[in-house]
Design an enzyme around this catalytic site. Sequence first.
Site, short mmCIF file in Angstrom:
data_model
loop_
_atom_site.label_atom_id
_atom_site.label_comp_id
_atom_site.label_asym_id
_atom_site.label_seq_id
_atom_site.Cartn_x
_atom_site.Cartn_y
_atom_site.Cartn_z
N GLU A 1 3.36 6.10 -5.94
CA GLU A 1 3.23 7.15 -5.70
C GLU A 1 4.61 8.57 -6.10
O GLU A 1 4.94 8.53 -5.28
CB GLU A 1 3.03 7.59 -4.88
CG GLU A 1 1.68 6.45 -4.13
CD GLU A 1 0.88 6.89 -2.66
OE1 GLU A 1 -0.43 7.30 -2.48
OE2 GLU A 1 1.65 7.43 -2.06
N GLU B 1 -4.81 2.09 -4.81
CA GLU B 1 -4.89 1.98 -3.75
C GLU B 1 -5.65 3.38 -2.78
O GLU B 1 -6.45 4.93 -3.34
CB GLU B 1 -3.15 3.53 -3.19
CG GLU B 1 -3.07 2.95 -1.12
CD GLU B 1 -1.44 3.43 -1.27
OE1 GLU B 1 -0.83 2.82 -2.12
OE2 GLU B 1 -1.34 4.16 -0.56
#
Length: 379
Positions: A162, A249
């Site tokens: 991320e 995710e």
Amino acid sequence: MKSIWKVMWVVCCLSMTVGCGTNPSKNEHVKEALPALVVNGTQLMNAEGDTVVLEGVSYGWHQFWPRFYNASSVAYLVNEWGAQVLRASMGVDLDSACYVDKPEFGIECVTKVVDAAIENGVYVIIDWHSHNLRQEEAKEFFAQMATRYKGIPNVIYEIFNEPVEDSWEQVKAYSVEVIRTIRAIEPDAVILVGCPHWDQDIHLAADDPIVGYNNIMYTLHFYANTHGQWLRDRADYALGKGLPIFVSECAGMEASGDGPISPEEWRNWLDWMQRHSISWVAWSLSDKDETCSMLYPSASSEGNWKDADMKEGEELITSHISSKYLEGIKIGTVSKISTDSSNLTKSAKVTPFVDFQHIEDVLVITQLKEVPADSDSAD
């Protein structure tokens, strides 16, 4: 009162379906040769051209929950929860046990999960779990992983979990360098590329995608009680421009990983991913005191998790122990768990998947299980 958990398997946010009738793993207790994955347009496919949708579980940061990184937990997730893909989240740069401080420990944890996933016949994501650009360390790590797992079709590489503060231009330049490193060793494996702002600015990648490499997908992350239709609109824009998406995710609560679960938005996301044949991985196999951790500290490190070890927000499906209904029919989401007055059992409130106020499709069960006449299984 008998707990509802006793008559159903609890599957943490998994329904385990595969597009076009293709099942890449039968989830049996045997090692299978999996078909190689390819990316064609926006779709993940096998070599025969069938669309493949993978659904599974992500392990939590390895440095915080190394106790779950073992072959027994992998086998349990595959054979009991039905996971088709697992994600080994190697924490890169947080805490003293992270990869940059203890690289051997990180590699040990990741390879335990990857090796076991291969042995159990499922796909597995090697996740560079970081929020910061560390190009040289990433290149060194993925060179090791690509060398170790060259030619093994189970392995998927996620090269940046991320990005947070970095621009797409920075993330793209980093990604090209890491992809080049992997492709010098492993020419075919699927590679997942992160997007800015916690994998939410996927529209930026759609406007300026990486070119010159095959089998590249871009990651989208969502937490249903924070990310709603606006993020699905953004993803639709990216798909419309031909960008292949993999949700590596996701979960049903707030983006913090804590707070209440939104069953309605979670259902919206599941419907959206099913409609677009998008693979997804639920976060996370851990035991932290927050909503997104699937387990309590009481849980075993090696699977065989009991009812009391698991949390609200999990899905219920019909189980193999029913004498009447086939296994795998989705029922609803656990919205509340309470301890009975005896303190010996627990009961669960279930929010049905069916919105009875707006029924559009009806499932008619025409086939029941064939059970021997002397069977004593309960419904």
